[in-house]
Design a protein around this motif. Structure first.
Motif: not given
Ligand SMILES: Nc1ncnc2c1ncn2[C@@H]1O[C@H](COP(=O)(O)OP(=O)(O)OP(=O)(O)O)[C@@H](O)[C@H]1O
Length: 682
Positions: A239, A244, A278, A281-282, A585, A613
């Motif tokens: 999902h 995203q 969390g 965004k990546t 993370d 997160r």
């Molecule tokens: N669609 C998804 N389904 C399950 N897990 C996900 C999904 N998208 C991201 N994740 C997981 O969620 C966690 C947080 O993602 P990410 O590091 O991109 O957050 P972020 O928004 O960049 O946070 P921050 O602002 O702290 O940098 C990661 O461990 C990532 O693998």
């Protein structure tokens, strides 16, 4: 005129000028009365003669005559009456004589000399009339009216401003004379300046903050290619998170017609994303930019991702590597982990005088990136299509390093001389510019605490930006001074606590949380490297806790080892500076403890965001000294924190550890002293 009148009746001009106006008036009246008496006597003798001939009673006719005159006066307008009176006093000769007197005086004085006697005469006449006829109200009214008329004349311009309907005629006069009235100089009430955000900031595309309630199956999001769908699935992503779901299609839209032109043949809009820590965004930028490059023919640097720290760059680089696996796309890290020469070798291949890029995607820290722009021959950004700025608010703060202007210069430079039609900085859209399409540079900005300060964002030179946001700015109230408070969205699974304490009890509290309350894994933040180190040594000496520290004081390999051990569950307590506060993370962090309270709200948001997160639950504790409590709680409430609870730890719960703690403190002193001595030797 009146002055002449006085002179005439007194007979001596010089004397008249020197005498006071009051005496002149009296003299005038006396003379008038005398003349009237003489006239009356003459008339009486004439009447007597007439009576002797006609037989009318004495004084009858003159009285009737006076009554008729009075009646006529009442019917006539005041001004007309006045003129009549003047005329009766010899108007013609007066005007000539008055001019002579006035000419001999300076203009202002002239006016005063002219007006004062006239007014005095009027006054004395009025007094006389009061005595004789009791007609005071009418006369007073007349004088007041005249005064008001004069005033109106003097304030002619002011009057024009106050009455718009008069403005046209006045303007007409001024335009006739060739001058234009620009406006008056009266003080006007200053209007309060209302803060107005640009439309794109004020009305963002909303991103749902609650992840678990808003998951969308990856197959339902339009435009994602089968290769990436497969990759996502194999990486355990079934999902998409809300950010995203919103951002991936928006980025893909800009490359739906290839890398050269955006939708409809136009340059694609820049994209800014503000979503909680969390929230994923990546992947929101990794997935679309990898897909955009999948069909590229030549290997050129088309994606540049800039992040503030090495650890973050490595983390993002890892995600890229996992999604380009099985494709011809190459990811290169420029973060100073290797030597400059080693990084250059991974970046370019040289054959003769020509260079060939070995990188499609470059992940870099700003300092190292600038080094390569300036020192690596053949390193070209002329094909750059995406500039991704992660932790964008932090990157804006480091703008003084001028990394962005160096990147922009490198993108639009024609140093390789490959084409006369080299890439030009985009200007206005014209027929010619549409005929020569060139790769647009699209900026993608991401942060959990993206600034909404338009002045700061302006430094990034965004093109028709589009904002995706879970946060919103608080409405401007009347009390807002310079800038309204910025609100941040906290992860929904986060529960916040604060623990009132004293400075000396802080280490005991940490030990209590881990040894008695069994908190693990705990990510603990201090405000300095020294504090992190001392606390780490103290906990080690106390015993019973697997602890490590993380700060810029350690070597990259030591830091990497600490993070790995913590993620693997080998370390219960990781004590860190703010080096691990942003973006890192660390899967499975259940507790965040702010051993030292953060000074800034953004720091707090990022620190506590290391837990709770990806839609999971997490707890954050902040140790607060009495003196810090009020300000800290206010800071949180201003930032839109959903609420922080007070957690009191009773002193008796710490008592059992106190004697051991005292002994440990003595040991700590010795250890730190030895460390310092060693450092001095080196
Ligand atoms: N669609 C998804 N389904 C399950 N897990 C996900 C999904 N998208 C991201 N994740 C997981 O969620 C966690 C947080 O993602 P990410 O590091 O991109 O957050 P972020 O928004 O960049 O946070 P921050 O602002 O702290 O940098 C990661 O461990 C990532 O693998």
């Amino acid at each position: 005129m009146s002055l002449f009148l006085i002179n005439r009746y007194l007979g001596d001009e010089d004397d008249n000028i020197q005498s006071t106006s009051e005496s002149r008036s009296k003299a005038l009246l006396t003379k008038l009365q005398e003349q009237a008496r003489v006239r009356q006597q003459l008339q009486a003798s004439a009447k007597q003669e007439e009576l002797e001939t006609t037989g009318d009673p004495p004084g009858t006719r003159p009285k009737r005559h006076r009554d008729e005159e009075a009646a006529t006066n009442e019917r006539e307008p005041k001004k007309k009456r006045k003129r009549k009176a003047d005329q009766s006093l010899g108007d013609e000769s007066l005007s000539v004589e008055t001019t002579k007197v006035e000419d001999s005086l300076p203009s202002k004085k002239k006016k005063k000399k002219k007006e004062k006697p006239e007014e005095k005469i009027k006054e004395s006449l009025v007094k006389k009339k009061q005595k004789q006829k009791a007609s005071t109200p009418e006369t007073t009214e007349e004088l007041v009216d005249e005064e008001e008329e004069e005033k109106d004349d003097e304030d002619g311009i002011k009057g024009t401003e106050e009455h718009p309907e008069q403005l046209s005629s006045s303007d007409q006069k001024m335009s006739d004379s060739g001058f234009t009235i620009l406006g008056g100089f009266e003080s006007k009430p200053v209007q309060k300046v209302q803060m107005v955000l640009p439309q794109w900031l004020a009305k963002p595309d909303m991103v749902q903050r609650d992840i678990s309630q808003n998951l969308v199956p990856i197959s339902e999001v339009q435009g994602i290619c089968p290769h990436l769908l497969k990759k996502l699935d194999s990486n355990g992503i079934q999902h998409f998170f809300p950010v995203q779901t919103e951002v991936i299609p928006a980025v893909l839209e800009g490359v739906s017609n290839g890398l050269l032109v955006g939708r409809g043949g136009y340059r694609p809009r820049d994209i800014c994303v503000s979503a909680p820590t969390g929230s994923g965004k990546t992947l929101a930028f990794v997935v679309p930019v990898v897909q955009a490059l999948l069909k590229r023919v030549l290997c050129e640097v088309r994606v540049l991702v800039v992040l503030p720290t090495k650890e973050l760059a490595q983390q993002v680089g890892k995600v890229f590597h996992s999604y380009v696996e099985g494709t011809s796309l190459k990811v290169v890290m420029l973060i100073g982990q290797k030597s400059l020469a080693a990084e250059q070798a991974s970046l370019l291949e040289q054959s003769g005088s020509r260079y060939r890029s070995l990188a499609d995607i470059v992940v870099a820290t700003p300092g190292r990136l600038v080094d390569h722009i300036n020192m690596t021959s053949g390193f070209s950004l002329q094909h750059l299509r995406f500039l991704v700025i992660d932790e964008a608010d932090r990157m804006i703060d480091s703008m003084h390093q001028s990394w962005l202007s160096q990147v922009t210069k490198a993108v639009y430079s024609r140093s390789d001389g490959s084409s006369v039609f080299g890439r030009k900085e985009p200007g206005p859209i014209t027929a010619l510019s549409m005929l020569q399409p060139q790769t647009p540079l699209q900026k993608l900005l991401f942060s959990a605490t993206l600034t909404q300060n338009p002045e700061k964002l302006q430094q990034l030179g965004l093109y028709r930006p589009r904002l995706f946001s879970s946060a919103h700015r608080g409405p401007a109230s009347d009390n807002d001074s310079a800038q309204p408070e910025e609100k941040f969205i906290f992860p929904p699974g986060l529960t916040e606590f604060y623990v009132p304490c004293t400075l000396s009890k802080k280490p005991l509290l940490i030990l209590h949380f881990i040894l008695h309350l069994k908190f693990s894994p705990v990510l603990c933040f201090t405000n300095s490297r020294e504090a992190a180190h001392r606390l780490c040594v103290l906990v080690q000496l106390f015993g019973g806790v697997q602890v490590a520290e993380f700060s810029s004081q350690l070597s990259p390999s030591e830091r990497k080892r600490a993070l790995k051990g913590f993620e693997q569950g080998k370390i219960q307590l990781l004590i860190s500076t703010d080096a691990a506060a942003r973006g890192i993370d660390l899967v499975g962090v259940k507790y965040v403890i702010n051993y030292d309270a953060p000074q800034f709200i953004r720091t707090y948001v990022h620190r506590v965001g290391r837990t709770a997160r990806a839609g999971k639950a997490g707890l954050a504790f902040t140790f607060l000294l009495g003196i810090q409590e009020k300000r800290f709680l206010q800071m949180l409430s201003d930032a839109g924190s959903p609420g922080i609870q007070k957690q009191i730890i009773k002193p008796e719960n710490l008592k059992a550890m106190e004697s051991q703690y005292e002994r440990t403190l003595l040991e700590l002193k010795k250890v730190i002293k030895d460390e310092r001595a060693k450092k001095k030797q080196i």
